[in-house]
Write a protein that holds these residues in place. Sequence first.
Motif: not given
Length: 233
Positions: A48-53
């Motif tokens: 959850g540290n990087l949101a999906p594009l």
Amino acid sequence: MFKLKNVDIGYKKKLVHITDLHVEKGKLYALLGKNGSGKTTFLQTLMGNLAPLKGEYLVDGKEIQALSKREKMRYLSYVPSKFYGVEHLSVRELIGMGRAPFTNVLGRISQRDNDKIDEILALLKIEHLQCLSTQKISDGERQIAMIGKALAQEARAIILDEPTAFLDYSNRLKTIQILKEVVAKKGVTVLFSTHNLDLSLNYADNIISINKEKEFEVFEAGIAKELIIEKVY
């Protein structure tokens, strides 16, 4: 437990596409892929540290980005590839840091927390290390202690980024065997990235691979080594 559908992951531009991926509860998953294929980016997305594009990523039916930091800690715990230790931080104190979601605003450790720490020390067979500085133990022992910290968090899944990368063979084997035992005894989901194909094939329930076309494939235990090499490397 994890469901990703039509997901693109990456930093600003797509690195990898996931058509349909379901990571089940209570299984050991190995993540394989060449350097630069997107393994760490995928793990950061899972955490959850990087949101999906684009696309949908659900954890137990909940959109990952809708969860608070404290909720994420109840679902997901993380172990990096390397921890160098801190001089005045003992193994027991390190594991105790995993109790953060359960402590009060002052961060005080309760009797229940201490009981949980004792349970984990016994499970990992590192009671004899508990009073030692995390800088004074071996790389293999530190990695096991970090797994203990993740267990103390009581999250439903443990995500590990190349946990055996800096270990010799005996400690690599010991670490993977411990992860296998954790899955069996605790029923948690464990997913670890690795370049060690043989250990993955011998111990993982499923293998998630990032193939040469930068797409995800999932294989069950028993898949031929030659097929993995052909598709991934």
